[in-house]
Motif scaffolding. Structure first.
Motif, short mmCIF file in Angstrom:
data_model
loop_
_atom_site.label_atom_id
_atom_site.label_comp_id
_atom_site.label_asym_id
_atom_site.label_seq_id
_atom_site.Cartn_x
_atom_site.Cartn_y
_atom_site.Cartn_z
N LEU A 541 47.38 39.20 50.38
CA LEU A 541 46.71 40.01 51.16
C LEU A 541 45.57 38.71 51.52
N SER A 542 46.03 37.68 51.36
CA SER A 542 45.17 36.39 51.59
C SER A 542 44.74 36.32 53.33
N TYR A 543 43.41 35.87 53.43
CA TYR A 543 42.86 35.28 54.84
C TYR A 543 42.96 36.50 55.68
N ASN A 544 42.16 37.73 55.24
CA ASN A 544 41.87 38.77 56.11
C ASN A 544 40.16 38.99 56.02
N LYS A 545 39.95 40.36 56.21
CA LYS A 545 38.52 40.45 56.44
C LYS A 545 38.06 41.64 55.18
N LEU A 546 39.05 41.83 54.20
CA LEU A 546 38.92 42.70 53.19
C LEU A 546 37.51 42.78 52.41
N THR A 547 37.18 43.95 52.14
CA THR A 547 35.71 43.92 51.20
C THR A 547 35.98 44.67 49.90
N GLY A 548 34.82 44.85 49.27
CA GLY A 548 34.95 45.63 47.98
C GLY A 548 35.57 44.69 46.76
N PRO A 549 35.83 45.76 45.53
CA PRO A 549 36.34 45.29 44.57
C PRO A 549 37.89 44.95 44.57
N ILE A 550 38.29 43.97 43.76
CA ILE A 550 39.91 43.69 43.71
C ILE A 550 40.23 44.61 42.59
N PRO A 551 41.29 45.40 42.80
CA PRO A 551 41.70 46.44 41.77
C PRO A 551 42.01 45.34 40.27
N LYS A 552 41.71 46.15 39.16
CA LYS A 552 41.72 45.28 38.01
C LYS A 552 43.02 45.11 37.68
N THR A 564 42.75 34.97 48.49
CA THR A 564 41.84 34.28 49.03
C THR A 564 41.49 34.30 50.46
N GLY A 565 40.46 33.74 50.87
CA GLY A 565 40.08 33.88 52.33
C GLY A 565 39.66 35.23 52.87
N ASN A 566 39.18 36.05 51.69
CA ASN A 566 38.47 37.11 51.90
C ASN A 566 36.88 37.05 51.45
N PRO A 567 36.11 36.64 52.23
CA PRO A 567 34.57 36.50 51.35
C PRO A 567 33.92 37.83 50.91
N GLY A 568 34.61 38.99 51.54
CA GLY A 568 34.04 40.16 51.24
C GLY A 568 34.40 40.79 49.92
N LEU A 569 35.44 40.15 49.15
CA LEU A 569 35.84 40.80 48.16
C LEU A 569 35.26 40.15 46.85
N CYS A 570 35.18 41.25 45.85
CA CYS A 570 34.41 40.76 44.58
C CYS A 570 35.29 41.04 43.46
N SER A 571 35.09 40.63 42.44
CA SER A 571 35.93 40.72 40.98
C SER A 571 34.86 40.66 39.89
N SER A 572 35.08 41.35 38.75
CA SER A 572 34.26 41.35 37.42
C SER A 572 35.14 40.38 36.66
N SER A 573 36.47 39.76 36.98
CA SER A 573 36.85 39.16 35.99
C SER A 573 37.75 37.76 36.51
#
Length: 970
Positions: A541-552, A564-573
């Motif tokens: 799913l790289s290089y899009n405009k996705l936001t929010g958490p990456i599923p564990k 990669t290439g989705n600045p809006g994504l976040c992750s706790s791990s």
């Protein structure tokens, strides 16, 4: 007084002889013996012809479903008998020397019966004119010396019989009146003798499927009356002799699958040719321009040669042309425009050449086309609109050209199209919504074009769609939510477009999805949690405009680079992404309790609905089965009844579904477990047409299903699944097999329930499965081509002993059907031999290729198609790309196999490479495969040099004793 009563005594004796024959033979359906009663005259018996004196002259009982052992000691007392015709029955046992007492026989047909043992000396039958023993199961050495006295013999048919290997029999060369000589598939080796040219009365000469070597003798050109010449699948070398120019009456010529070379100019003189088959050789030069003037030519197969230059532009325009296959050559110029002029063409196969120009518009109205394959050429221009809507086409393959234009709305008419392959062209415009009406689509490959606009919402209505490749286009808009209904889809690739909107959460409900690529788009929103439920081998799913958490579930290293290439994504791990903010509001425990309550209630309601549905379906199903009238044919001693089987055919016992039927597990009261395949004889998708088709050229031959079941019921081999009985009705058939406790090899290697199988076990599975196939190819009365060899059709018992199973696609090689033709796409993607993708002619070597893929699975632990193979597409190409260095070779081996076994594993890998040679003639037989697998010493291996374009393939030999030397295969 004695002389006066003699005729009465003779007739009385003949009556008793025929009644003895009736009692010795059983018939199940033809009622041929209804008139054979003692009160009737023998001359009124069905199948009996008498001479002027009232004595029995002919017995014609061929194709009557007769079963039993021939009482030859009785039959040969019919002193006026000159014709004995018993072909196409189920007569068995040995033919005794009493046959030599039928001194007046002129016509003898025992062909197509499962006899056993040696054929006796019949040199006393000097009056014979026709001898048919083809497909009769005899073994050992044929008594060739028996033929020496048969100077009137005109027909000799001994083919498709497992005689021992022997040189071409010189005794045949003395039979100057022969007009039909059928010696196909009867183990003749050595050279064709020049004296064959002395048999100048020959009309048909069929020597295919043997071990003939050397050059074709020029003396064959002396056979001026020859109508059919079959030399297919031998080891012939050299050029086509100039003398073949003299065969101007020849209508059928097949010298395919040999090692012939040089030009094919001599066929330009065979102006009466109907069928010309020269594929899989090393012919070079041009296609004779005279072929364009042939008035009868309807079949032309020249694929896999080194031919150059153009095709005659009038080719196929004179007769009701059937098919052309000139794939894998170096042909140039335009496609002949008029091959479908008479409206009868079935297949246009011209892939992997250098053809140029446009697709002739004439093929847009060729409604009889089933295969249209012109990929890997240099074609240009706009694709004619009607091509997309050919009503009975199976495959449209126009990939790797420079074709332009849109896919038109005519595609709504392509109801039978299974594969749409148009990648790597310059096609443009919007994808028509009517594509959802092509309900048979399994693969859509439209990547690397210039398509724009939205993806049709209805594309999710294609219920059997497996692959959807739309990457590298200009598609925009959102991803259709309806894709979540494509329950069979395994690969979705829409990378590098301009798609926007959110990823549909419905994709998380796709049970078979293993590849998902939406990279390089403008998708936004969150990654749906539902995707966590999938068992994806590749997600990108790289290089899009996705936001929010990456599923564990995607937080492991296996998915590095997938987001990669989705600045809006976040992750706790994942350290490379910013940390997700902590949650507020309800506590974690409260959220967990609420989630569990809601989930539990949902599951409870779903289970209740499913239970009620299953009960209703099971009740209706059992009632419908009980309403049918069933006929049981047992092939072993049975410990169960018909009702016990019928009562077990219910959804709760369903353990598998396949293309040929559903499979149920049956537990008998005595503890015995069985597997039952339920097959419907009619198919609603084909207008209710029966799937049973004729298996023989002759009218009245039993249908394909009955012939197949009858043959499989006679198979007794430890590595072939045991068929106990068939239970048939007008609409259905139940095949009752032994149940194998350890499932399939596929399950053990690849599914979520896969278990560790040590190398010793894998090796034993390989040997056992090879022996099962060897028996089918070489040990049956007639060879059986499975046509769907794969790891899921290799079942394992409680001791992991393998059984070859699922003969839903099997073909039994018939004596009178020397060339197996098929008009459907049979087999399984990843296992199908290359030649099967673009030809109608297959043989045992297609099974060998598929078995080679199974060996690669055992060695590597990988499936035939894996996302990691990428451009190589399948395991065969992937492995061929790896055999360059010691390190790359070792990387092929399944890491679960201990290093101490690596050298033994490489030995099996070598065999797998041999089996998957693109040239069928270069693949070993299954008998040789078994020998190689059992060989403990280093084996001599034929290395394969594969040109990148697949057109120039050369063979070299190398003795490979270690892993290092496998690196010589490049």
């Amino acid at each position: 007084m004695f002389c006066f009563y003699l005729p009465c005594w003779v007739k009385s004796d003949e009556l008793q002889i025929l009644l003895n024959l009736k009692s010795a033979l059983n018939e199940s359906s033809t009622n041929v013996f209804d008139s054979w009663e003692s009160a009737n005259s023998v001359c009124s018996f069905n199948g009996i012809t008498c001479n002027a004196q009232g004595s029995v002259k002919e017995i014609e009982l061929s194709n009557q479903n007769l079963v039993g052992v021939l009482p030859l000691d009785s039959i040969c007392k019919l002193q006026s008998l000159d014709k004995l015709s018993l072909g196409f029955n189920s007569l068995h046992g040995e033919i005794t020397e009493e046959l030599g007492n039928c001194l007046n026989l002129q016509y003898l047909d025992l062909g197509n019966n499962p006899f056993t043992g040696l054929f006796p000396d019949i040199s006393s039958l000097a009056k014979l004119q026709s001898l048919y023993l083809n497909g009769s199961g005899f073994s050992g050495i044929f008594p060739w010396n028996s033929l020496q006295n048969m100077t009137d013999l005109a027909v000799l048919s001994l083919g498709d019989t497992p005689f021992d290997r022997a040189p071409f029999p010189d005794q045949i060369l003395k039979l100057k009146k022969l007009n039909w000589l059928y010696l196909a598939n009867c183990s003749i080796e050595g050279k064709i003798p020049p004296a064959i040219g002395d048999l100048t009365e020959l009309i048909e000469l069929e020597l295919q499927y043997n071990y003939l070597s050397g050059e074709i003798p020029m003396e064959i050109g002396k056979l001026h009356k020859l109508w059919q010449l079959e030399l297919y699948n031998n080891e012939l070398t050299g050029k086509l002799p100039v003398g073949l120019r003299n065969l101007t009456k020849l209508e059928f010529f097949d010298a395919s699958a040999n090692n012939l070379e040089g030009d094919i100019a001599v066929v330009g003189s065979m102006k009466n040719l109907i069928s010309l088959q020269l594929f899989e050789n090393r012919f070079s030069g041009g296609v004779p321009p005279e072929l364009g003037e042939f008035k009868k030519l309807v079949n032309l197969s020249l694929y896999t040669n080194l031919l150059t230059g153009p095709l005659p532009q009038k080719l196929g325009s004179w007769a009701e042309f059937n098919y052309i296959d000139v794939s894998e050559n170096f042909l140039t110029g335009p496609i002949p425009p008029d091959m479908c002029k008479k409206g009868t063409m079935r297949a246009l196969l011209m892939l992997q050449n250098n053809f140029s120009g446009e697709i002739p518009a004439t093929y847009a109205s060729c409604t009889t086309l089933k295969r249209f394959r012109i990929s890997n050429n240099s074609l240009s221009g706009i694709v004619p609109a009607g091509i997309w809507g050919l009503p009975i086409v199976d495959i449209i393959d126009i990939a790797y050209n420079q074709l332009e234009g849109p896919i038109t709305s005519y595609i709504t008419n392509a109801k039978q199209m299974g594969i749409l392959s148009a990648e790597y062209n310059r096609l443009s415009g919007e994808l028509p919504g009517e594509i959802s009406e092509a309900k048979s689509l399994v693969r859509i490959e439209l990547n690397d074009n210039q398509f724009s606009g939205k993806i049709p919402h209805g594309i999710g209505e294609l219920k059997i769609l497996s692959n959807l490749n739309l990457q590298n286009n200009k598609l925009s808009g959102s991803i259709p939510d309806s894709l979540g209904s494509s329950v069979s889809i395994s690969c979705i690739n829409m990378a590098d477009n301009v798609l926007s909107g959110e990823i549909p959460s419905s994709l998380g409900s796709l049970p078979t999805l293993n590849t998902l690529n939406f990279s390089g788009n403008q998708l936004s929103g969150k990654i749906p949690e539902s995707l966590s439920l999938l068992k994806l081998n590749l997600v990108d799913l790289s290089y899009n405009k996705l936001t929010g958490p990456i599923p564990k579930s995607f937080s492991s290293e296996a998915y590095n680079g997938s987001f990669t290439g989705n600045p809006g994504l976040c992750s706790s791990s994942i350290r490379t992404f910013k940390q997700c903010p902590s949650d507020s509001g309800l506590s974690k425990d409260a959220r967990t309790i609420i989630f569990c309550v809601v989930l539990g209630a949902t599951i409870l309601l779903a289970c209740l609905g499913f239970f009620l549905y299953v009960r209703r379906v099971e009740k209706d199903h059992r009632r419908s089965l009980k309403d049918e009238s069933w006929n049981v044919k047992s092939f072993h001693v049975l410990s169960f009844s018909e009702d016990e089987i019928l009562d077990s055919i219910k959804p709760g016992n369903l353990i598998g579904k396949g293309g040929s039927g559903h499979v149920y597990k049956v537990m008998l009261p005595n503890g015995v477990e069985l597997a039952v395949k339920h097959i419907r004889k009619t198919d609603s998708h084909s207008g209710g047409k029966s799937w049973s088709t004729s298996f023989s050229k002759h009218a009245g031959k039993e249908n394909e299903f009955d012939a197949e079941v009858r043959t499989l019921s006679s198979i007794r081999h430890v590595n072939v699944v045991k068929l106990y009985c068939s239970i048939t009705s007008e609409d259905s058939c139940l095949l009752v097999y032994e149940y194998l406790h350890n499932g399939s090899l596929w399950d053990r290697l690849h599914t979520s329930n896969k278990m560790e199988i040590d190398w010793d076990t894998r090796y034993e599975i390989a040997v056992g499965a090879a022996k099962g196939l060897e028996y089918l190819h070489h040990g049956c009365e007639r060879p059986v081509i499975h046509r769907d060899v794969k790891s899921s059709n290799i079942l394992l018992d409680e001791f992991f002993k393998p059984r070859i199973a699922d003969f839903g696609l099997a073909k039994i090689v018939q004596a009178n059907v020397a060339k197996d033709s098929t008009h459907v796409i049979a087999g399984t993607h990843g296992y199908i031999a290359p030649e099967y993708g673009f030809t109608c002619k297959v043989n045992e070597k297609s099974d060998v290729y598929s078995f080679g893929v199974v060996l690669m699975e055992l060695v590597s632990g990988k499936r035939p198609i894996e996302p990691e193979f990428r451009d190589n597409k399948d395991i065969v190409s992937w492995i061929c790309s790896k055999i360059n260095t010691k390190e790359s070779v070792l990387s092929i081996v399944d890491p679960r196999i201990p290093e101490v076994f690596r050298e033994d594993v490489i030995k099996v890998l070598r065999i797998a490479i041999l089996c998957t040679n693109r040239q069928p003639a270069q693949r070993p037989t299954m008998r040789t495969v078994v020998q190689m697998l059992e060989e403990s010493q280093p084996c001599k291996l034929v290395g394969i040099v594969i040109g990148k374009q697949g057109g120039d393939r050369k063979i070299k030999e190398a003795t490979l004793d270690s892993t290092e030397k496998l690196g010589l295969l490049v």
